[in-house]
Design an enzyme around this catalytic site. Structure first.
Site, PDB file in Angstrom:
ATOM      1  N   SER A  57      67.651 -23.178  -4.244  1.00 43.74           N
ATOM      2  CA  SER A  57      67.243 -24.564  -3.964  1.00 43.74           C
ATOM      3  C   SER A  57      66.781 -24.630  -2.518  1.00 43.74           C
ATOM      4  O   SER A  57      67.126 -23.756  -1.710  1.00 43.74           O
ATOM      5  CB  SER A  57      68.446 -25.492  -4.157  1.00 43.74           C
ATOM      6  N   TYR A  88      77.452 -28.258  -3.765  1.00 42.93           N
ATOM      7  CA  TYR A  88      76.163 -27.749  -4.244  1.00 42.93           C
ATOM      8  C   TYR A  88      75.453 -26.958  -3.145  1.00 42.93           C
ATOM      9  O   TYR A  88      75.031 -25.819  -3.350  1.00 42.93           O
ATOM     10  CB  TYR A  88      75.305 -28.932  -4.702  1.00 42.93           C
TER      11      TYR A  88
HETATM   12  P1  NAD Z   1      69.313 -29.001 -15.865  1.00 46.17           P
HETATM   13  O1  NAD Z   1      70.519 -29.828 -15.758  1.00 46.17           O
HETATM   14  O2  NAD Z   1      68.266 -29.351 -16.862  1.00 46.17           O
HETATM   15  O3  NAD Z   1      69.661 -27.472 -16.076  1.00 46.17           O
HETATM   16  C1  NAD Z   1      70.910 -26.890 -15.800  1.00 46.17           C
HETATM   17  C2  NAD Z   1      71.248 -25.997 -16.958  1.00 46.17           C
HETATM   18  O4  NAD Z   1      72.446 -25.271 -16.672  1.00 46.17           O
HETATM   19  C3  NAD Z   1      71.498 -26.798 -18.235  1.00 46.17           C
HETATM   20  O5  NAD Z   1      70.809 -26.201 -19.294  1.00 46.17           O
HETATM   21  C4  NAD Z   1      73.008 -26.681 -18.422  1.00 46.17           C
HETATM   22  O6  NAD Z   1      73.404 -26.740 -19.771  1.00 46.17           O
HETATM   23  C5  NAD Z   1      73.248 -25.311 -17.838  1.00 46.17           C
HETATM   24  N1  NAD Z   1      74.645 -25.089 -17.507  1.00 46.17           N
HETATM   25  C6  NAD Z   1      75.495 -25.932 -16.845  1.00 46.17           C
HETATM   26  N2  NAD Z   1      76.717 -25.377 -16.766  1.00 46.17           N
HETATM   27  C7  NAD Z   1      76.639 -24.169 -17.377  1.00 46.17           C
HETATM   28  C8  NAD Z   1      77.569 -23.129 -17.607  1.00 46.17           C
HETATM   29  N3  NAD Z   1      78.833 -23.229 -17.200  1.00 46.17           N
HETATM   30  N4  NAD Z   1      77.146 -22.020 -18.272  1.00 46.17           N
HETATM   31  C9  NAD Z   1      75.865 -21.906 -18.703  1.00 46.17           C
HETATM   32  N5  NAD Z   1      74.943 -22.863 -18.506  1.00 46.17           N
HETATM   33  C10 NAD Z   1      75.330 -23.976 -17.844  1.00 46.17           C
HETATM   34  O7  NAD Z   1      68.657 -29.021 -14.391  1.00 46.17           O
HETATM   35  P2  NAD Z   1      67.567 -28.062 -13.720  1.00 46.17           P
HETATM   36  O8  NAD Z   1      66.941 -28.860 -12.661  1.00 46.17           O
HETATM   37  O9  NAD Z   1      66.718 -27.402 -14.738  1.00 46.17           O
HETATM   38  O10 NAD Z   1      68.508 -26.992 -13.001  1.00 46.17           O
HETATM   39  C11 NAD Z   1      68.360 -25.601 -13.173  1.00 46.17           C
HETATM   40  C12 NAD Z   1      68.621 -24.894 -11.865  1.00 46.17           C
HETATM   41  O11 NAD Z   1      67.633 -25.300 -10.922  1.00 46.17           O
HETATM   42  C13 NAD Z   1      69.966 -25.208 -11.212  1.00 46.17           C
HETATM   43  O12 NAD Z   1      70.548 -24.026 -10.719  1.00 46.17           O
HETATM   44  C14 NAD Z   1      69.597 -26.130 -10.068  1.00 46.17           C
HETATM   45  O13 NAD Z   1      70.500 -26.055  -8.991  1.00 46.17           O
HETATM   46  C15 NAD Z   1      68.233 -25.581  -9.698  1.00 46.17           C
HETATM   47  N6  NAD Z   1      67.421 -26.515  -8.927  1.00 46.17           N
HETATM   48  C16 NAD Z   1      66.924 -27.652  -9.497  1.00 46.17           C
HETATM   49  C17 NAD Z   1      66.165 -28.513  -8.730  1.00 46.17           C
HETATM   50  C18 NAD Z   1      65.580 -29.775  -9.279  1.00 46.17           C
HETATM   51  O14 NAD Z   1      65.055 -30.590  -8.486  1.00 46.17           O
HETATM   52  N7  NAD Z   1      65.597 -30.008 -10.580  1.00 46.17           N
HETATM   53  C19 NAD Z   1      65.924 -28.233  -7.392  1.00 46.17           C
HETATM   54  C20 NAD Z   1      66.469 -27.087  -6.839  1.00 46.17           C
HETATM   55  C21 NAD Z   1      67.207 -26.229  -7.620  1.00 46.17           C
END
Ligand code: NAD
Length: 261
Positions: free
Chosen positions: A142, A155
């Protein structure tokens, strides 16, 4: 482009958001994809329905649980016959003023985001070493790997830790043909951001802080992962590529402060 033709890939947390976009993108580039999910069979099935090209299957596991991760790898090896790329994508956040955080919430974020990513990487590296032909570990970090995030300290701590994990593993296994890199997304339109993506006012507020003036799409992030997984990135290891519309560029410095100009 079929830069990932025949590659066997495991994507954690691929039942929604960026993980789903990565699974779709990798399959389009010819990969066979194991779609990990945590208690989201329906989401995983939806992801599978969107895959074209290569093979795919769903595999349930809590990435923070060693026994479940072990069972997941057994399934992946049995179904795909090997592993070439791990994408550590699963991640959660639990916002709260730091002095009020319940330690159970803090521990859960650290367990999923950091312990889980390490556990999955450890097992992937074991498989790579056994296979003897290198491999790729990619971490979904991130911008909060480097930018502090008040009220999201668990986080941002995990993402800061992810930077060192990426570099340390990259250095430890560089001589074995194993590359370890990360992607640092900015504000991306996915379910983790439900607080603002469907609220025009809140979204405009978020986007006003982004130098490029807009949030990113999950597909834009998946493209960076596909590049890093492919041989086009064959000489890159230990790096985080920020895909954030300029968020890491200290946007407050866009205009000169009281410098007389
Ligand atoms: P999201 O909530 O759609 O995806 C998160 C996924 O992780 C979900 O599918 C959830 O079921 C899964 N998950 C949660 N706990 C789990 C566990 N214990 N075991 C296996 N799977 C698990 O949100 P996203 O934005 O797609 O996030 C994905 C990644 O991207 C994360 O690591 C997040 O920190 C990172 N990220 C997202 C953003 C953003 O703006 N969306 C920005 C920076 C980083």
């Amino acid at each position: 482009m079929e830069r990932l033709l025949g590659k066997n890939v495991l994507v954690t947390g691929a039942s929604s958001g960026i993980g789903r976009a990565i699974a779709i993108r990798f399959a389009r580039e010819g990969a066979n994809v194991a779609v990990n999910h945590f208690r989201d069979e329906r989401g995983a099935e939806e992801t599978l329905g969107m895959l074209s090209g290569g093979r795919g299957f769903a595999v349930q596991a809590d990435v923070s649980d060693e026994t479940q991760v072990g069972a997941m790898y057994e399934q992946v090896m049995a179904r795909l016959g090997g592993l070439d790329v791990l994408v550590n994508n699963a991640g959660i956040q639990k916002p709260c003023a730091s002095h009020e955080i319940e330690m159970a919430d803090f521990d859960r974020v650290v367990s999923v985001n950091l312990r889980g990513a390490f556990l999955c990487a450890r097992n992937a590296i074991r498989a790579f070493l056994k296979q003897g032909k290198g491999g790729v570990v990619l971490n979904n970090s991130s911008v909060h790997e480097v930018i502090p995030k008040p009220k999201y300290v668990s986080y941002s701590m995990t993402k800061g830790g992810m930077e060192n994990m990426t570099k340390s593993l990259a250095l430890e296994y560089a001589g074995y043909g194993i590359r370890v890199n990360a992607v640092g997304p900015g504000a991306i339109v996915t379910p983790i951001n439900l607080a603002w993506i469907n609220n025009d006012k809140a979204r405009a507020e978020v986007e006003s802080h982004i130098p490029m003036g807009r949030a990113g799409s999950a597909d834009e992030i998946a493209g960076v992962f596909a590049f890093l997984a492919s041989d086009e990135a064959s000489y890159i290891t230990g790096q985080t590529i920020f895909a954030c519309g300029g968020l890491t560029l200290y946007p407050e410095f866009r205009v000169a402060w009281a410098s007389g100009e």
